[in-house]
Design a protein around this motif. Sequence first.
Motif, mmCIF file in Angstrom:
data_model
loop_
_atom_site.group_PDB
_atom_site.id
_atom_site.type_symbol
_atom_site.label_atom_id
_atom_site.label_comp_id
_atom_site.label_asym_id
_atom_site.label_seq_id
_atom_site.Cartn_x
_atom_site.Cartn_y
_atom_site.Cartn_z
ATOM 1 N N ILE E 2 46.033 32.302 45.832
ATOM 2 C CA ILE E 2 45.270 32.322 44.584
ATOM 3 C C ILE E 2 44.317 31.142 44.557
ATOM 4 C CG2 ILE E 2 45.458 32.110 42.086
ATOM 5 C CD1 ILE E 2 48.040 33.613 42.275
ATOM 6 N N ARG E 4 41.715 29.496 42.042
ATOM 7 C CA ARG E 4 41.024 29.415 40.749
ATOM 8 C C ARG E 4 41.119 27.982 40.268
ATOM 9 N NH1 ARG E 4 44.124 33.432 36.799
ATOM 10 N NH2 ARG E 4 42.366 32.859 35.480
ATOM 11 N N ARG E 17 47.766 36.511 36.139
ATOM 12 C CA ARG E 17 47.508 36.493 37.573
ATOM 13 C C ARG E 17 48.011 35.180 38.162
ATOM 14 N NH1 ARG E 17 46.286 40.788 40.706
ATOM 15 N NH2 ARG E 17 45.706 40.014 42.748
ATOM 16 N N GLU E 267 50.778 37.340 46.634
ATOM 17 C CA GLU E 267 49.638 36.571 46.124
ATOM 18 C C GLU E 267 49.642 35.128 46.625
ATOM 19 O OE1 GLU E 267 49.900 36.683 41.940
ATOM 20 O OE2 GLU E 267 49.069 38.686 41.750
ATOM 21 N N GLU E 299 39.067 37.996 45.863
ATOM 22 C CA GLU E 299 38.922 39.140 44.956
ATOM 23 C C GLU E 299 39.927 38.974 43.844
ATOM 24 O OE1 GLU E 299 38.949 43.236 46.384
ATOM 25 O OE2 GLU E 299 38.142 42.442 48.262
ATOM 26 N N ASN E 300 39.438 39.002 42.633
ATOM 27 C CA ASN E 300 40.323 38.831 41.484
ATOM 28 C C ASN E 300 41.193 37.586 41.676
ATOM 29 O OD1 ASN E 300 41.541 39.291 39.110
ATOM 30 N ND2 ASN E 300 42.797 41.027 39.786
ATOM 31 N N PHE E 301 40.560 36.502 42.099
ATOM 32 C CA PHE E 301 41.185 35.184 42.320
ATOM 33 C C PHE E 301 42.106 35.127 43.542
ATOM 34 C CE2 PHE E 301 40.803 35.342 37.581
ATOM 35 C CZ PHE E 301 39.762 34.442 37.478
ATOM 36 N N VAL E 302 42.240 36.210 44.296
ATOM 37 C CA VAL E 302 43.155 36.186 45.440
ATOM 38 C C VAL E 302 42.352 36.281 46.739
ATOM 39 C CG1 VAL E 302 45.035 37.354 46.629
ATOM 40 C CG2 VAL E 302 45.043 37.191 44.144
#
Lengths: 304, 304, 304, 304, 304
Positions: E2, E4, E17, E267, E299-302
């Motif tokens: 992850i 972010r 997430r 994740e 993608e989507n923080f991953v």
Amino acid sequence: MIVRRNPRPWELFFILRGSIVPQIWPQMLLVALISAAVTLLETHGAIRLPPIAALPFSLIGVALSIFAAFRNTASYDRWWEARKILGQMVIDARGLARQALAYLDADPAAARRLALLATAFCDALRCHLGEATPDEAALRHLDAADRAQVAASRHAPNRVLALMSGAIAAALGRGQISAQIAQTLEERVTALSGELAAAERIKSTPLPFAYSLLLHRTAYLFCFLLPFGLADSMGLWTPLFATIVSYTFFGLDVLGDELVTPFGATENSLPVTAICRTIEIDILEALGETDLPAAPVPENFVLA
Amino acid sequence: MIVRRNPRPWELFFILRGSIVPQIWPQMLLVALISAAVTLLETHGAIRLPPIAALPFSLIGVALSIFAAFRNTASYDRWWEARKILGQMVIDARGLARQALAYLDADPAAARRLALLATAFCDALRCHLGEATPDEAALRHLDAADRAQVAASRHAPNRVLALMSGAIAAALGRGQISAQIAQTLEERVTALSGELAAAERIKSTPLPFAYSLLLHRTAYLFCFLLPFGLADSMGLWTPLFATIVSYTFFGLDVLGDELVTPFGATENSLPVTAICRTIEIDILEALGETDLPAAPVPENFVLA
Amino acid sequence: MIVRRNPRPWELFFILRGSIVPQIWPQMLLVALISAAVTLLETHGAIRLPPIAALPFSLIGVALSIFAAFRNTASYDRWWEARKILGQMVIDARGLARQALAYLDADPAAARRLALLATAFCDALRCHLGEATPDEAALRHLDAADRAQVAASRHAPNRVLALMSGAIAAALGRGQISAQIAQTLEERVTALSGELAAAERIKSTPLPFAYSLLLHRTAYLFCFLLPFGLADSMGLWTPLFATIVSYTFFGLDVLGDELVTPFGATENSLPVTAICRTIEIDILEALGETDLPAAPVPENFVLA
Amino acid sequence: MIVRRNPRPWELFFILRGSIVPQIWPQMLLVALISAAVTLLETHGAIRLPPIAALPFSLIGVALSIFAAFRNTASYDRWWEARKILGQMVIDARGLARQALAYLDADPAAARRLALLATAFCDALRCHLGEATPDEAALRHLDAADRAQVAASRHAPNRVLALMSGAIAAALGRGQISAQIAQTLEERVTALSGELAAAERIKSTPLPFAYSLLLHRTAYLFCFLLPFGLADSMGLWTPLFATIVSYTFFGLDVLGDELVTPFGATENSLPVTAICRTIEIDILEALGETDLPAAPVPENFVLA
Amino acid sequence: MIVRRNPRPWELFFILRGSIVPQIWPQMLLVALISAAVTLLETHGAIRLPPIAALPFSLIGVALSIFAAFRNTASYDRWWEARKILGQMVIDARGLARQALAYLDADPAAARRLALLATAFCDALRCHLGEATPDEAALRHLDAADRAQVAASRHAPNRVLALMSGAIAAALGRGQISAQIAQTLEERVTALSGELAAAERIKSTPLPFAYSLLLHRTAYLFCFLLPFGLADSMGLWTPLFATIVSYTFFGLDVLGDELVTPFGATENSLPVTAICRTIEIDILEALGETDLPAAPVPENFVLA
């Protein structure tokens, strides 16, 4: 080594394989019995316990937790270091075979002999750690002369290393490899020798005995006296909680002991045999053999 | 170093060899006496103690546990690092002998001399760590000239290393080995020199004195004041619990001291002599000798 | 560095040399005075304190102990890493001298110059760590040309390294050593350069300031507020216990600061001068000199 | 990086530069306000709080302290590893320059180019860590051809390394250096490449997000609920102690975040620019330049 | 993994997430329900709980915190070691390509083949860790012969290494590179082989199962019994606090499990694919290709 997926929450309390309960249930039962007796005597006024006994148990409990954690860390570090040594042995055995096959192409028989010595070394080390002479599996790829020398030696893995250095020196003497390539091959032999000595070190040097003894004694004193500290305030709940606390502390104590001997024969020991088999398969495949041993698989969740 | 299997639970309280009780019983006795006196005075109203004294003892107890754990970790790390250094010395001494015999085959006498210098180095280091000049065991495999030089030197292990480098340089000068092989042999000498300096470092550098002093003082203050904190709530149980707590804290304090000097002469010191003897046997066997020294065995559970 | 045997129990409370009491007695006195004042006001009812204040002090006490332990571990690790760097310098300086004398035997003057540059490097590093230009001791074994170059340089140890590489390259250019031996000697120079940069790193990079500041502030708040938390339950015992607790926490706080600067000039700093002197003696002896400097000895338990 | 001497006790509470109070005062203020409200409502009987709430807060407080300590240790280890990588870069950049000047003396222009590529590499790495293309400072010592290649590359530091290897291979091809010296120089290039990849690793891999999130959430829950646990027993002292406890826990939480990004642009980040400048000065001096850049100095206690 | 930025305080409680709440809400709900039931029964006098139950819960809570911290440290160390291994693979794959292009300039096709084998190795290792045979991405840069050999092998990454060593040996045999350069290139191959074995080690060796089992069991016992310990003193606050405590302990327990498998597909696993893509881009650019794959983005923080 136990190999199984993480248990689901509802399975958690029904697993025996890999649990330490089978090893500590007598001590836990004894704590439960003492608790029951103390509670009974207390309730009937036969003994009088201090109303607030938290301080000494907190002090010992905190000290014991911290020092048992330190001991378990040291045990685990030994266990993991042992695993690294075996992993390093995989690198260097496979590496010696790969380099011999690539650079000693002028003499395929000598290259093949070096590769087979690499797998024999690993098996000889396996036997050495079990305090045995090399078994059939360790010697089966060697030719008769090498086999005789290794079998006759007081220290088989060391003898295999000497045979390797001799083979490299001979190839150098025959001009089949340059001095630089000899250096490169000899680096692998030196590395294998380092892994041998490191494994010997871990096997022969336990954690300081005085340390383990102090922690064992404190854990036993703590758990067997705990009912006296709990009975006044916990009443009938005493046996339950004393047993759970003793489960945690005895369990951590015993686990530290298990991990201290990574080359042993317990369920938590490292899978030395499986690693040797893997190296053997890799090297035989690199030699173009097609009749390969079966890959090792866990039996009843245990990989040996 | 103490070598014995893990004690069974029922043996746990009857082991003296390796226990630290013989070293701390005076302090434990003193705590027991103070406790008895405080309890007596309290019961007869001669002194009045605070009813809840948990806070200051918890604070000091937790801080003391954490910092003693840190100190013991540092002590153990030194002890284990010392063991690794000796293990590394095994690798490099055996390695120098193996490589000399394999690659200096043009001059067996020079190869043999290098191998014997390797075992002499280990024994010279052993004596150096004991602040002694090399003893008979250290010198007995050397020829007269080498022996005289080593015996005359202010720093015997260093002199042995110089003799090794000289021997390698001479073989290189005579064209018996290539420069690459000289490099390979010299790497072993450099490694031995590293192990020498590392052992000197551990021997000559104690843990910071101020740190040990602060922990000793806090442990003594804590244990001798504990009866005053327990007497009001624990009553007649005070001497028992104060003594057990002081056993744990004094014990951990003393153990940290023991492990700080891994090259000392206590029961928990490393078996330097046994390791030197093992190297000697391995090297003599590699030289084809058959009259080997006896393998070292523990006496009364202690391997020296 | 303080060098003294472990104090006997009865000596423990009379040692000032190496103790941190001289540095923290003002703070301890202040805590004692605050405690006395709070107890007095409490007893006379002038202020009312909460009857049970254990929770906030436990929370801060535990957090402070754990984080101070972490900080002291980091400080000690720096201190020990610094000691290892100096030990590594011993290895490489002695090693460069040994290898130069063995392999550059074709040109004894050049070999001797390299050996003397090795000892000069250590002394130049010593001065560099003290933010001084090389002193007389650092330069005295160099010939006039080298001495001038080193003295004129902005970064003396770096200049010594450049002189070494130049000398090796010159010997290689004259054909006195093979390229492999040049490689081996240059490895020592590279290693010395690594020890220089590592020592510079430790000297120039303190622990993160914000971290130390947070811990200092928490320790002061904690100790100065503690009397308010103890007075209600401990009564007249408050000054005694508050002072002992503050001794432990202030002491650990200050010790962490001391060890952060291993190359400083305090009692707990490393004996850089003594180590340089030892290297000088070893190298001069290897050169056959007989007029050796005196071995360093501790003065009043302190080895500088 | 903040560079300032240890504050004296009386300065301790007046330092803002380097303190984390500016970052956490809103949270601390919120805790103080919640505390005041809870105390007010409690005193007026508007809400009833449990009389003894120590257990859940102790449990969370201990767990939070231990895990925050673990996280801060991991953060600090990253920070210190990053510092070691930069220190290692100092060694290898200076080393490449020193070795090029000593051993490539047959072609001073090529030696000079290698030395300047070494300083350019460090600056290119600095820009790369800031996610920028090389700036003027990074390129100014390169000749036009090299400058164009580096500026055009997607990955500037990698391109500089390729130029170095190319220069060494060219000198080897022209016979100006032997293969051994090429090996020695190439070892420096490989080491610089290792430092590049290690710095990239630290920059691109944060601590596991789920871990930080769990700790942040627990810290916030803990501090914001603490007033409810303290109010009954601490009464009017609640706001003071709740705020101090939250100062410690929020402070440690935020510090962990800061150290996680050692190559960032905060006050606690590493002085990458200063280190590059130092390398540049050292190398230019070794090249005999006299017009050297100014040595980096801290501004307002911060070295960038 | 992850990726972010740190959440702002007000975002903290709305992030799913990367949170572990989705994994542990059933257990938390169960604790809440048990708490509610216990509180209800207690209030109506249906069961009687001990008034002070702090001691056993403190003891287990402290021990559990300390040992879970130790286990999480071990998990994180594995995760970070895995990341270092991948970073090291970046160094050695890029390094092999750089050195081949610089030193094997006599045979551009062979140099190019070595560089492409380097990127193929990384992708083959990626597939091997996922227990798959090499996919199209792994093989697409290889020529038909190499592709066939790799695809047919039982152990694809090992086969790639053998191809590399063979290519180096062939260039040496053709006299295109000197033995020293062959040594230098072979060092990269050996290093890649080391990274392969280290990744295999981490993948195949979980933390000791008995250890995880003991901690899981203790955490479940602790959290499910906690309501019985809190209900008497906390009253209606019991469900809130029991749930928060269980959130912390279950969360830390589950996080330890996640980090244990850094090469998995969760994740929190390492972005192996992204790292392989980066190496591929770097090597293709070094080969002068202009049609480069797209750089990997989260993608989507991953980042996978």
